[in-house]
Design a protein around this motif. Structure first.
Motif, short mmCIF file in Angstrom:
data_model
loop_
_atom_site.label_atom_id
_atom_site.label_comp_id
_atom_site.label_asym_id
_atom_site.label_seq_id
_atom_site.Cartn_x
_atom_site.Cartn_y
_atom_site.Cartn_z
N UNK A 59 37.33 58.42 55.66
CA UNK A 59 38.55 57.87 55.06
C UNK A 59 38.18 56.94 53.90
N UNK A 60 38.96 56.99 52.83
CA UNK A 60 38.78 56.09 51.70
C UNK A 60 39.46 54.78 52.05
N UNK A 61 38.69 53.69 52.05
CA UNK A 61 39.21 52.40 52.53
C UNK A 61 39.86 51.57 51.43
N UNK A 62 39.29 51.59 50.22
CA UNK A 62 39.75 50.73 49.15
C UNK A 62 39.67 51.48 47.81
N UNK A 63 40.41 51.04 46.80
CA UNK A 63 40.27 51.67 45.48
C UNK A 63 38.81 51.62 45.03
N UNK A 80 43.03 49.66 53.33
CA UNK A 80 43.93 49.26 52.25
C UNK A 80 44.71 50.44 51.67
N UNK A 81 44.80 51.54 52.42
CA UNK A 81 45.49 52.72 51.91
C UNK A 81 46.98 52.44 51.67
N UNK A 82 47.51 53.03 50.60
CA UNK A 82 48.92 52.95 50.26
C UNK A 82 49.47 54.36 50.10
N UNK A 83 50.79 54.52 50.21
CA UNK A 83 51.35 55.85 49.94
C UNK A 83 51.41 56.09 48.44
N UNK A 84 51.51 57.36 48.05
CA UNK A 84 51.51 57.72 46.62
C UNK A 84 52.65 57.04 45.89
N UNK A 85 53.79 56.91 46.53
CA UNK A 85 54.94 56.26 45.89
C UNK A 85 54.62 54.82 45.51
#
Length: 776
Positions: A54-58, A502-507
């Motif tokens: 999983x990608x955790x942060x930008x 720190x994942x966010x949705x695309x929106x």
């Protein structure tokens, strides 16, 4: 809602999820109670939710960030896929990306932005990554887009020339209840692969195809499987005659069957005269008057590897029964892929059963779970993308050509188009390093652009070849509305888990970018994600009698009004060709198309023909690479989605994707069960784990797509070796024809050998090297 868990859905079907500390990933997954045949792919969900990939942060590629820190513009780089990433705070990453979008637009225009975003993405109606990104880019002034799909590009272009539109064939196929009741013989070119019927865009609440095949077996309907792979028809299917045809020769067999109908006067001339156009031209080709070669069974036998008398006998069986001719989508993903579609329709037309219950033509049974489904056709709530001010597009499978050859012209469906000069690629909800062919060439293509942006939950190959990687939530970590084509339910997709790290949705990501670029209010319209769900749902619900949103949300689902159980493709057209004409120039099925003939494409003439592909056993290259590789869809995942899930991982052999080969081919190469082998040709190589089976035709190997691409550099400038078993390391990046420019990734000529020594480790199941900014 039930005590078993909260409802949600996926491309492999609706299900329930509930927290369970003892379960893998911290959740338990249960099939939807209404599903008679739940997808085995549900087994991937829990184990992938919190996987270490999983990608955790930008994260920003180190080389790109170092140039930005020195005030330098980004430049093309062949370091993509080889450099570490630097993790950044969200605000800093979005500030950098907004500045880069501004630079590209101001210096090069919106056409220089390619809004790829091709892939399956989320099953939700609002958090659908492509819709979100394309809406964002449209509001920003537009983007270069793609057209059609890797799965179906060839059919989507050629079918309108034959029957007026593609949607009728692909979305309104004769229903399974009609087939079960009326069909006596199914001739299945490419089979009806069970592995594919558990997948539908947006998902389905009930999977009907397995039950339909069981019903056919109980009724005694015969199925003729025409495929090099016995697994292309499930073992529980009706009594089967397996014809293990040479790969890529289905068109030749269809032509020979049609010739037998013609020569033995078993065809329906009245139907041809009333409902088709151009049979006289096709007839001259069949009987040899056009080119001096009769396309009879004796001609086809050495091409197809099928005895001439067996071909003639099958044609007679077809003429004596209510026969359904089916062609899988896989057959058009080859060079000259237009031809098996066109020839299959011509064969069905000569039988005269198109439009009759249980007879005629079908395209995609076994290719997708909703083909033949008799669920409702309700229009579901959806997010409007707006209008793209930029008219430039490419056929979807031509991305590498576009990036490598800006300004070059090419043909497409009668038009002459030009590749744009792309400076920024923005991808959300897809994995081009799965879909595309000749992946080493794609790596070179990605190296030619200034900046690549990817939204990803996982460190896939696409993420590793990007400059910006922005971590997004999975469907279980957000709320949405869910439902697919022919679905019986609209699902209230409840959040079942907290967002990872720190994942966010695309929106949320795109709203943050839009704010920085000055159109935040236009993008969000002042709504939160939940408010958007209400906004999409409420205007829609009166059309189907659905309850108010809060009532629907509490219930967890709404069952849509049922549609008719029985329907037949082209039944209205057959009944009244003049009153219900097709949208072709003639209003009829065009066995010869003057329009296509007028394009003058030698690789797609105006009627079905046999054209030798570059890669088959009859090609000169087969002397060096004597095995035909079939790169079909996997049974353990959807394309490359959740390749790190337990079901997908359990099917690996020696930690790599399994390649199936005939025992005789294995013995000739000294290959034993379970050994690591090298699969190679001039385009590249990959490693795979050997599985020996007599269920593949000798001379054929089968390696499914979707193993996460794991390239290992090779000495001397050789193409990288994919150590994980992605077959697109060896497939050709060539179009089906100048007509469709479709994908040809289904077949490739290869050689297979035992891998000498200890195989290199698979690295894609762990993240790449991640740095902090202070480490620079």
């Amino acid at each position: 809602m039930t005590s078993a868990g909260v409802p949600t859905t996926s491309h492999w079907g609706a299900y329930l999820a509930r927290p369970d500390a003892s379960a893998d990933g911290g959740i338990a997954v249960l099939p939807h109670p209404a599903d008679p045949a739940p997808s085995p792919l549900l087994g991937n969900v829990a184990g992938a939710l919190r996987h270490r990939t999983r990608v955790a942060r930008p994260a920003v590629r180190r080389g790109w960030l170092e140039r930005a820190a020195r005030g330098l513009d980004p430049v093309p780089s062949d370091r993509r896929g080889a450099e570490p990433f630097v993790e950044l705070p969200w605000d800093e990453a979005l500030d950098l990306l907004a500045a880069e979008l501004t630079r590209v637009r101001e210096r090069h225009g919106n056409e220089a932005v390619f809004g790829g975003s091709y892939g399956w993405a989320s099953a939700g109606r609002f958090h659908h990554a492509q819709s979100q990104l394309h809406r964002f880019l449209n509001l920003y002034g537009g983007y270069t887009s793609s057209r059609n799909s890797y799965s179906l590009a060839t059919s989507l272009v050629v079918l309108p020339h034959i029957v007026g539109d593609a949607d009728t064939v692909l979305r309104r196929a004769s229903s399974w209840p009609t087939i079960v009741e009326h069909t006596e013989l199914i001739v299945a070119f490419g089979g009806i692969p069970a592995k594919n019927v558990f997948v539908t865009p947006g998902g389905v609440t009930r999977h009907v195809t397995p039950g339909a095949l069981d019903a056919l077996a109980r009724r005694g309907t015969e199925v003729v499987l025409i495929s090099p792979l016995r697994a292309d028809l499930p073992g529980s299917a009706p009594a089967t005659d397996w014809i293990p045809i040479e790969p890529a020769t289905d068109t030749a067999l269809m032509l020979a069957l049609a010739h037998t109908l013609l020569a033995e006067n078993l065809y329906d001339r009245e139907f041809l005269e009333r409902c088709t156009a151009g049979f006289d031209v096709f007839e001259r080709y069949l009987d040899g008057r056009a080119d001096g070669v009769a396309k009879d069974a004796a001609w086809a036998a050495p091409i197809c590897g099928v005895a001439a008398e067996r071909i003639r006998a099958l044609a007679r069986r077809m003429a004596a029964a209510r026969t359904l001719v089916t062609v899988t989508w896989s057959l058009q993903r080859i060079q000259h892929g237009e031809q098996p579609i066109w020839a299959g329709i011509a064969l069905a037309a000569m039988l005269g059963q198109i439009g009759l219950p249980g007879g005629g033509f079908g395209h995609g049974y076994g290719s997708m779970g909703d083909v033949g489904d008799h669920g409702p056709e309700a229009r579901l709530p959806h997010l409007s993308q707006g209008t793209n001010p930029v008219r430039t597009f490419i056929p979807v499978a031509r991305i590498a050509d576009m990036l490598l050859h800006p300004g070059e012209q090419y043909d497409y469906d009668g038009a002459r188009l030009t590749y744009p000069d792309i400076r920024l690629v923005y991808w959300a909800g897809g994995n081009p390093f799965h879909h595309h062919q000749h992946l080493a060439r794609l790596r070179r293509a990605f190296a030619r652009t200034d900046t690549v942006v990817v939204h990803e939950p996982y460190w896939t190959a696409s993420a590793r070849h990007a400059d910006f990687v922005l971590p997004v939530t999975t469907t279980l970590e957000r709320e949405d509305l869910g439902g697919g084509r022919r679905d019986t339910h609209l699902i209230a997709m409840h959040r079942a888990a907290d967002p990872y790290a720190e994942a966010r949705d695309d929106y949320a990501i795109l709203a943050g970018l839009a704010d920085r670029l000055g159109f935040g209010e236009a993008f969000t319209e002042g709504r939160s994600a939940r408010e958007w769900l209400v906004h999409l749902y409420e205007p829609w619900r009166p059309s189907v009698g659905a309850p108010p949103f809060e009532e629907f949300w509490a219930a967890g689902q709404f069952e849509l009004p049922a549609g008719p159980e029985h329907f037949t493709l082209f039944e209205h057209f057959r009944a009244d060709p003049r009153g219900a004409p097709l949208r072709t120039p003639s209003g009829r099925i065009e066995l010869y198309s003057p329009t296509v003939a007028g394009f003058g494409y030698p690789d797609c003439p105006g009627h079905p023909v046999w054209l030798e592909p570059d890669e088959w056993h009859g090609a000169p290259a087969a002397r060096r690479f004597p095995l035909v590789l079939i790169a079909n869809q996997p049974s353990t995942r959807l394309h490359s989605q959740l390749d790190v899930g337990p079901v997908s991982r359990a099917a690996k052999v020696a930690g790599r994707e399994a390649i199936r080969l005939h025992p005789a081919d294995a013995a000739a190469r000294g290959i034993a069960e379970g050994e690591v082998v090298r699969v190679f040709n001039d385009r590249g190589a990959c490693l795979a784990g050997a599985v020996l089976t007599a269920q593949v035709r000798p001379g054929v190997v089968q390696l499914p797509t979707g193993a996460w691409y794991d390239p290992l550099p090779q000495p001397g400038g050789a193409e990288p070796l994919c150590v994980h078993g992605n077959p697109n390391a060896v497939t050709a990046d060539l179009p089906s024809s100048r007509l469709s420019q479709g994908c040809t990734g289904q077949h490739a000529l290869v050689q297979v050998e035992r891998y000498a020594g200890d195989p290199p480790p698979v690295t894609v199941t762990a993240p790449p090297t991640l740095l902090r900014k202070e480490d620079l």
